[in-house]
Design an enzyme around this catalytic site. Structure first.
Site, short mmCIF file in Angstrom:
data_model
loop_
_atom_site.label_atom_id
_atom_site.label_comp_id
_atom_site.label_asym_id
_atom_site.label_seq_id
_atom_site.Cartn_x
_atom_site.Cartn_y
_atom_site.Cartn_z
N HIS A 93 7.69 16.43 -2.54
CA HIS A 93 7.86 14.90 -1.59
C HIS A 93 8.97 14.68 -1.44
O HIS A 93 9.04 13.38 -1.91
CB HIS A 93 6.99 14.10 -1.70
CG HIS A 93 5.12 14.62 -1.52
ND1 HIS A 93 4.87 13.95 -0.32
CD2 HIS A 93 4.42 14.70 -2.35
CE1 HIS A 93 3.02 14.78 -0.28
NE2 HIS A 93 3.56 14.79 -1.09
N ASN A 166 -1.46 11.44 2.79
CA ASN A 166 -0.53 12.28 3.40
C ASN A 166 -1.13 12.59 5.11
O ASN A 166 -2.12 11.41 5.72
CB ASN A 166 -1.05 14.13 2.59
CG ASN A 166 -0.71 14.04 2.07
OD1 ASN A 166 0.74 13.92 1.28
ND2 ASN A 166 -0.86 15.17 1.25
N TYR A 380 0.98 9.92 -11.29
CA TYR A 380 2.69 8.94 -10.73
C TYR A 380 2.57 8.02 -11.40
O TYR A 380 4.89 7.75 -11.57
CB TYR A 380 1.74 8.65 -9.80
CG TYR A 380 1.55 9.57 -9.09
CD1 TYR A 380 -0.01 10.31 -8.86
CD2 TYR A 380 1.88 9.58 -7.28
CE1 TYR A 380 0.05 11.06 -7.65
CE2 TYR A 380 1.42 10.60 -6.37
CZ TYR A 380 0.54 10.99 -6.76
OH TYR A 380 0.05 11.93 -5.27
FE1 HDD Z 1 1.33 13.73 -4.95
C1 HDD Z 1 3.84 12.73 -5.02
C2 HDD Z 1 0.38 12.47 -1.29
C3 HDD Z 1 -2.12 15.49 -5.35
C4 HDD Z 1 1.51 13.94 -8.73
N1 HDD Z 1 2.02 12.74 -3.34
C5 HDD Z 1 3.42 12.31 -3.73
C6 HDD Z 1 3.88 11.41 -2.44
C7 HDD Z 1 2.75 11.41 -1.86
C8 HDD Z 1 1.43 12.36 -2.09
C9 HDD Z 1 2.53 10.61 -0.05
C10 HDD Z 1 5.16 10.74 -2.39
C11 HDD Z 1 5.24 9.35 -2.80
C12 HDD Z 1 6.12 8.88 -2.12
O1 HDD Z 1 6.97 8.68 -1.24
O2 HDD Z 1 7.87 8.63 -3.26
N2 HDD Z 1 -0.25 13.49 -3.75
C13 HDD Z 1 -0.85 13.19 -2.60
C14 HDD Z 1 -2.00 13.47 -2.11
C15 HDD Z 1 -2.63 14.21 -3.19
C16 HDD Z 1 -1.75 14.33 -4.19
C17 HDD Z 1 -2.43 12.78 -0.87
C18 HDD Z 1 -4.39 14.65 -2.96
C19 HDD Z 1 -4.92 14.20 -2.51
N3 HDD Z 1 -0.06 14.87 -6.93
C20 HDD Z 1 -1.62 15.34 -6.71
C21 HDD Z 1 -2.17 15.81 -7.65
C22 HDD Z 1 -1.41 15.35 -8.72
C23 HDD Z 1 0.12 14.48 -7.60
C24 HDD Z 1 -2.99 16.31 -8.03
C25 HDD Z 1 -0.51 16.00 -10.25
C26 HDD Z 1 -1.78 15.88 -11.02
N4 HDD Z 1 2.27 13.71 -6.61
C27 HDD Z 1 2.97 13.61 -7.84
C28 HDD Z 1 3.71 13.25 -8.53
C29 HDD Z 1 4.68 12.17 -7.50
C30 HDD Z 1 3.61 12.89 -6.45
C31 HDD Z 1 3.66 14.44 -9.38
C32 HDD Z 1 5.92 13.18 -7.00
C33 HDD Z 1 7.17 11.91 -7.11
C34 HDD Z 1 6.03 10.88 -7.66
O3 HDD Z 1 4.77 11.25 -8.08
O4 HDD Z 1 6.31 10.00 -7.24
O5 HDD Z 1 3.17 12.43 -9.39
#
Ligand code: HDD
Length: 709
Positions: A93, A166, A380
């Protein structure tokens, strides 16, 4: 959609955090230097330490042709700061656009939850929303085929609640332990560093073909949902099953839905690809300009609420994030509306530094045992430290709660709070001596975890397993496919065909086809035919696939809102165009809620039948892919001339190929003919029928313009 001339008001933008312990205060750097909206002493350039700079053009040198001096602190500080401007982008993202707004409760639900935003009708809660693509880097384009992030931070009276969802209600995987594998596979390939922002490559499909649980999400990701027309025209979902807990401590399961007031709309694939070249910032610009002009985008927040009994009666597990609950089975109740009404003042300070955490819940909202959600609760928080560099990221204005915060967490990198007094531990008896002893825990009003476990969880052993019902990977993929209209099914089949055509590893294509047979035989056959491949035997399935009742709510086309609200119409004109026709088109479009953008071969001013008109955009830089419909206001002479201009022919050909309305003056005929436009319902004159047609796309036209799988 609310309209108001106001823009970029600074209301509620800064944190009101009153401290971090006993007596504390925080002075944001913005306040010390240039205050938002009312800059202080902007006349004078200073160093970061406040020393006025006399010359910002020349570094300090030993003589006019001599070496630069180390002593030049103005030069050193400036270059030093510049060298460190970049921070790591989000691992997923990374490409996103954000805006501030307000959530207004339209139906109080204290019987369901004690969460502050839902206690009274009319209650307003400040929000910050960020929309994103998933796979591409921060500088990638806005319109690849991809899932879109839909993250909302509610600055509630009782702390920040982040709903990090999402635009698709299900996910690729069931357990967070697979997330790094999923993301590694979709990102650019490790050895070659490409493709950027694309899932159409070997490693992604290799992983997917080995993960049957991803099949439902794949249907969504290959559907038109993954190529939205605008961030303002997509749905959002919390994805997981959450809990809502009321003041009596009673809990219900809940799924969150965002419904766009403008309705849903997608682009055609060919259009999305061309937009990427014409305007890589298409979605970001659209969101910014809409808010800037007072056309505030809005979404209704809906809930699906249910209890354990309902959950136990479903043929799938509600803790499985690869499953949805059809709206037809469990209707959505609308409880509020989010309106985004203020652009960020600074992209980096706000959008880039925004940190969303699914673990940010407030009293009245709680988690469930969904194993995907549970893993996210760790990820996160952890990622913010590596991205924003400090455990004090919550002090950055966009992340800080608007309600008071007090605790005994201290120090750390980039600490901007200034706690006073000695109380930095608890319990303490300092208050007995007349000192400030600091805050205490609050058992009555503080967050308490909903303690009842799902009765279907025996909870006694430590196991690395998935619950039995998680094994059905195909029923809902089938449900999605069969709930689409014929054109949408064709788009989906074509998208999978396209993506697999980019996969060089043939066994991967074959394996995927074997999975598709379990989703829908016809879909598998269409993709196989599109690839000119034999259909392999169906893959063994771990559970019986059931035929669920179709859910028409899952189709975009069946639910399309025919409106010009939020849509943009191009008017192509040239020498001698009829001024009256141009203004008639403009007023009809604006009356219907749309906006107009004039396009001509030259921008500086062109003589019309009466007067001259400066175009908003030059033809070569304003292709029709950037608009929802086009009007051609041309004389026969101008149209004849434009038949020899590729950009003009392509303008019309694409509008037709992308199923848009084309309104044309009588004189435009030569250009229509050259572009191969055939008469249909969407090809009109310039009268009232054009404004009506402009609010639609003409899917019946599609078989005439492309071969779909
Ligand atoms: Fe995630 C970012 C949505 C599963 C780990 N995720 C991130 C963002 C969104 C989502 C919208 C961007 C937020 C922003 O605008 O800063 N992610 C989802 C959804 C998931 C999902 C709807 C499943 C239902 N994500 C998911 C899993 C993991 C992560 C299973 C890790 C085990 N996601 C992350 C992250 C991020 C992230 C690596 C990258 C930047 C951040 O968190 O702040 O931690």
């Amino acid at each position: 959609m609310a309209k108001s001339p106001s823009r970029n008001s600074s209301a509620g933008a800064r944190p009101t955090a009153t401290g971090n312990g006993g007596e504390t205060h925080q002075q944001a750097p913005m306040e010390r230097g240039a205050k938002r909206g009312e800059p202080q002493d902007t006349a004078h350039l200073t160093t970061n330490h406040g020393v006025r700079i006399s010359d910002n053009q020349n570094s300090l040198r030993a003589g006019s042709r001599g070496p630069t001096l180390l002593e030049d602190f103005v030069l050193r500080e400036k270059i030093f700061h510049f060298d460190h401007e970049r921070i790591p982008e989000r691992i997923v993202h990374a490409r996103g656009s954000g805006a501030h707004g307000v959530f207004e409760c339209t139906r109080a639900i204290p019987e369901l939850t004690k969460a502050a935003p839902f206690q009274a009708k009319g209650k307003q809660t400040e929000v910050f929303a960020r929309f994103s693509t998933v796979a591409g880097g921060a500088g990638s384009v806005d319109t690849p085929r991809d899932v879109r992030g839909f993250a909302v931070k509610f600055y509630t009276d009782e702390g920040n609640w982040d709903l990090v969802g999402n635009n698709i209600p299900v996910f690729f995987i069931q357990d967070a332990i697979k997330f790094p594998d999923l993301i590694h596979s979709v990102k650019m390939e490790a050895d070659r560093g490409y493709p950027q922002a694309a899932s159409a490559h070997d490693t992604f499909w290799d992983f997917i073909s080995l993960m049957p649980e991803s099949m439902h999400m794949i249907m969504w990701a290959m559907s038109d949902r993954a190529i939205p027309r605008s961030l303002r025209m997509m749905e959002g979902f919390g994805v997981h099953t959450f809990r809502m807990v009321n003041a009596k401590g009673e809990g219900k399961f809940v799924k969150f839905h965002w419904k766009p007031v403008l309705g849903m709309q997608s682009t055609c694939w060919d259009e999305a690809v061309k937009i990427a070249g014409a305007d890589p910032d298409f979605h970001r610009r659209d969101l910014f300009e809409a808010i800037d002009s007072g056309n505030f985008p809005a979404w209704d927040l809906g809930l699906q609420v249910f209890d354990e009994e309902f959950a136990a009666a479903q043929p799938y597990d509600v803790l499985d994030a690869t499953k949805l609950i059809p709206e037809e089975v469990l209707p959505i109740q609308i409880v509020g509306r989010m309106t985004l009404n203020r652009n960020v003042d600074n992209f980096f300070a706000e959008t880039e530094q925004a940190a969303f955490l699914p673990s940010n819940v407030v009293p009245g909202i709680d988690f469930t045992n969904d194993p995907l959600l549970q893993g996210r609760l760790f990820s996160y928080l952890d990622t913010q430290k590596s991205r924003l560099g400090t455990t004090n990221f919550h002090q950055i204005p966009v992340n800080a709660p608007r309600c008071p915060m007090h605790n005994f967490q201290r120090d750390g990198m980039m600490q901007t709070m200034v706690p006073t007094g000695r109380a930095n531990y608890e319990p303490n008896s300092l208050a007995d001596n007349g000192e400030n002893g600091g805050p205490r825990e609050c058992p009555e009003t503080g967050f308490t975890t909903f303690t009842a476990n799902d009765e279907r969880n025996d909870g006694s052993e430590k196991l690395r397993v998935r619950a039995e019902l998680f094994a059905d990977h195909y029923s809902q993929a089938r449900l999605f496919f069969r709930s689409q209209t014929a054109p949408e099914q064709a788009h989906l089949a074509s998208a999978i065909t396209f993506e697999l055509s980019k996969v060089a590893l043939e066994p991967v294509r074959t394996r995927l086809l074997s999975r598709l047979r379990n989703v829908d035989e016809e879909l598998a056959a269409r993709v196989a035919a599109g690839l000119a491949m034999e259909l392999p035997a169906a893959a063994p399935a771990a559970a019986k696939t059931v035929d669920m009742d179709a859910s028409p709510a899952l189709s975009i086309i069946a639910n399309a809102k025919h409106t010009l609200d939020g849509r943009k119409v191009a008017i192509l004109f040239d020498e001698g165009s009829d001024a009256g026709e141009i203004s008639a088109v403009r007023s009809a479009v604006e009356k219907a809620g749309g906006t107009c953008f004039t396009v001509a071969p030259k921008v500086g001013g062109i003589a019309l039948s009466k007067g001259t008109l400066k175009a908003d955009g030059q033809l070569a830089g304003s292709p029709s892919v950037l608009f929802d419909a086009v009007a051609l206001v041309l004389t026969a002479e101008a149209a004849g001339k434009l038949t020899r201009e590729g950009a003009a022919v392509q303008f019309v050909m694409d509008a037709f190929g992308h199923l848009k309305a084309i309104g044309a003056s009588d004189g435009a005929k030569a250009l229509l003919d050259k572009a191969g436009v055939e008469k249909d319902e969407g090809v009109t004159g310039l009268g009232a029928d054009f404004a009506k047609a402009a609010a639609m796309r003409f899917y019946d036209r599609e078989p005439k313009v492309r071969m779909l799988a």
